[in-house]
Scaffold this motif. Structure first.
Motif, short mmCIF file in Angstrom:
data_model
loop_
_atom_site.label_atom_id
_atom_site.label_comp_id
_atom_site.label_asym_id
_atom_site.label_seq_id
_atom_site.Cartn_x
_atom_site.Cartn_y
_atom_site.Cartn_z
N ALA A 92 0.81 -1.22 0.00
CA ALA A 92 0.00 0.00 0.00
C ALA A 92 0.84 1.27 0.00
O ALA A 92 0.30 2.35 -0.18
N GLY A 93 2.15 1.18 0.20
CA GLY A 93 2.98 2.37 0.13
C GLY A 93 3.20 3.05 1.47
O GLY A 93 3.00 2.45 2.54
N HIS A 94 3.56 4.32 1.41
CA HIS A 94 3.86 5.05 2.64
C HIS A 94 3.54 6.53 2.46
O HIS A 94 3.40 7.03 1.34
N PHE A 95 3.45 7.22 3.57
CA PHE A 95 3.35 8.68 3.59
C PHE A 95 4.46 9.19 4.47
O PHE A 95 4.50 8.89 5.67
N ALA A 96 5.39 9.94 3.89
CA ALA A 96 6.53 10.49 4.63
C ALA A 96 7.27 9.41 5.42
O ALA A 96 7.73 9.63 6.54
N GLY A 97 7.38 8.22 4.81
CA GLY A 97 8.10 7.12 5.44
C GLY A 97 7.28 6.33 6.44
O GLY A 97 7.78 5.35 6.99
N THR A 387 -6.05 5.03 5.69
CA THR A 387 -5.22 4.20 4.82
C THR A 387 -5.77 4.19 3.40
O THR A 387 -5.01 4.30 2.43
N THR A 388 -7.07 4.08 3.26
CA THR A 388 -7.69 4.04 1.94
C THR A 388 -7.47 5.35 1.19
O THR A 388 -7.20 5.36 -0.01
N TYR A 389 -7.56 6.47 1.91
CA TYR A 389 -7.35 7.77 1.29
C TYR A 389 -5.93 7.89 0.73
O TYR A 389 -5.72 8.29 -0.42
N VAL A 390 -4.93 7.54 1.56
CA VAL A 390 -3.55 7.65 1.11
C VAL A 390 -3.28 6.67 -0.03
O VAL A 390 -2.62 7.01 -1.02
#
Length: 507
Positions: A92-97, A387-390
């Motif tokens: 799912a990836g990451h946001f700012a690590g 989580t779904t939004y990001v």
């Protein structure tokens, strides 16, 4: 004279060249570097993540399997493309690590999502992407010339002349796909505006004497962030120095070790450094993507930090959006204003990606404000909705162009709709034409589609999952241009076709 000269033979320039070649345009690509290979394009430093939307673009042009094979992922994707419903993502990836938990992605909340042969994400490298696109370009008759450095551009009544030393290359249109320090952008006089950097980032291939002192993956710290990637010796870090070091000097082993120790809070030792480069989070964008007969795409049009892997995916989106519009303009059947919709549609997407990058930088700042922001973000991405939004932002499913329709599917990337006979939308888009899918029992749009056969493929029949639709019109870039209910409105369909594909070919 060529129809189009493209400056830059990176993934964006090559993808655009393939789109134009597929549409029958005469295309010349000029590339400064004499050879395609580089250590910065192979594993590990050339690793990039391609999103579902980008992979769908490769699928629609019939080169997805070649990309998977070149990337070392020749097996079938984990998701089942023949399933009735889309499955949760593997990553799912990451946001700012700060990593996302793929199990918390609410698949049902993602708009109009259907199974597809394209995986949700692919970790590949630039050499794989460029080799696949270069091979496809050659098949389509695209001329790629390397070792050519463009030094001047002049526009006249008939087109554009690009000069490289004593050589002159003439075309009706010119597109700059030559990266963040674009020569085309400068020579053509585009305004490039935005925000200055907060940090200097580093990526390197090095031998770490004591790797146990560094945690794997992305690691936000009170001093910035460092990354220890799965490939041995691939380390990155971000030092909040206001971008002062970037390109000011070659990063030495001692400098890199000092930064890594400060950011990681350890006494880690670098035995040697084989390759190293710096970058920043400077976020800039051209105020328009077109000036006369010169256009920009990819990093030439917008730059930002690599956080979230949005750069390459945004560039491929630019190329997919521009290709068919520029080809229609070249062939003389584009409706009025079609080429201007390139800036109108893609500029807001680029601006949003820049803001997404800025938000991540703000959450990483090594001060109380950044630490407080991190706490808020961690709480949000611990929830299913957060989580779904990001994930929607990272996957590209958030993108929707304003095409003036209230229908929630119009302006979005089309789901891979499938007829009962097994034919998929992606299969129908191999030749670069638009597609009209008619699920109505009386095939009422067949007659309305006649006359546009050179630009639209018509396909009819019941669908395995029609999402409640009676018909859908899909542009060559995969964007839904019109959607009808169970009893499609023929006149509305014809208006949409005329808006995007011009007058019919009636001899």
């Amino acid at each position: 004279m060529h129809d189009v000269v493209i400056v830059g033979a990176g993934p964006v320039g090559l993808f655009l060249a393939c789109e134009l070649g597929l549409a029958g345009c005469s295309v010349l690509v000029l590339e400064r570097e004499p050879e395609p290979g580089s250590p910065w394009k192979t594993e590990p430093l050339g690793m990039r993540g391609l999103s579902a939307t980008s992979l769908e673009a490769f699928n629609r042009r019939g080169i997805l399997q070649a990309l998977l094979t070149a990337s070392g992922d020749s097996g079938a994707p984990a998701a089942n493309p023949d399933a009735d419903e889309a499955s949760p993502p593997r990553w799912a990836g990451h946001f700012a690590g700060m990593m996302l938990d793929p199990a918390k992605v609410d698949v049902a909340a993602l708009p109009f999502r259907l199974p597809s042969p394209a995986p949700e994400v692919l970790l590949t490298h630039l050499e794989a992407v460029e080799s696949v696109l270069a091979e496809q370009a050659a098949k389509l008759g695209v001329d790629v010339r390397r070792g050519v450095t463009v030094s001047a551009i002049a526009e006249n009544d008939e087109g554009v002349v690009a000069r490289a030393g004593a050589d002159a290359y003439e075309a009706r249109w010119l597109v700059g796909c030559d990266g963040g320090r674009s020569t085309v952008r400068r020579l053509a006089g585009f305004d490039f505006v935005g925000t200055e950097p907060q940090f200097t980032g580093y990526t390197m291939q090095a031998t770490v004497a004591d790797p146990e002192k560094l945690r794997s993956g992305f690691n936000p710290t009170p001093m910035g962030m460092y990354m220890r990637m799965p490939s041995e010796g691939h380390v990155g870090m971000m030092d909040f120095d206001g971008g002062a070091f970037d390109r000011s000097q070659q990063p030495t082993r001692d400098h890199l070790q000092a930064v890594l120790r400060r950011v990681s809070g350890t006494d880690v030792t670098l035995s040697d450094v084989r390759l190293a480069s710096s970058f920043t989070d400077r976020a800039m964008q051209a105020t328009t993507y077109r000036r006369g007969r010169v256009l920009l795409a990819g990093d030439a049009a917008h730059i930002h930090s690599p956080l979230g892997g949005q750069g390459l995916n945004t560039g491929i989106g630019d190329a997919m959006n521009l290709g068919w519009k520029l080809a229609a303009t070249v062939h003389g059947h584009a409706p009025d204003g079609l080429l201007d919709t390139y800036t109108g549609e893609r500029h807001p997407i680029g601006a949003a990606v820049l803001d997404w990058s800025r938000a991540q930088v703000a959450a990483m700042r090594p001060d109380p404000h950044g630490q407080a922001m991190q706490g808020v973000v961690r709480d949000l991405i611990a929830t299913r909705d957060g989580t779904t939004y990001v994930f929607a932002r990272l996957s590209g499913s958030w993108v929707r162009y304003d095409l003036g329709s209230a229908h929630p599917l119009v302006g979005r990337n089309a789901p891979d709709l499938r007829l009962e006979d097994g034919t998929r939308l992606g299969d129908l888009m191999r030749d670069g034409r638009g597609v009209a899918l008619d699920f109505s029992t009386d095939q009422s749009l067949r007659g309305a589609a006649m006359g546009w056969e050179s630009r639209i493929r018509y396909a009819a029949g019941p669908a395995r999952n029609d999402l409640g639709l009676g018909a859908v019109l899909v542009r060559p870039d995969g964007t839904v241009a019109w959607a009808g209910d169970r009893r499609p409105d023929r006149e509305a369909f014809e208006r949409a076709v005329g808006r995007w594909f011009g007058d019919p070919d009636i001899s």
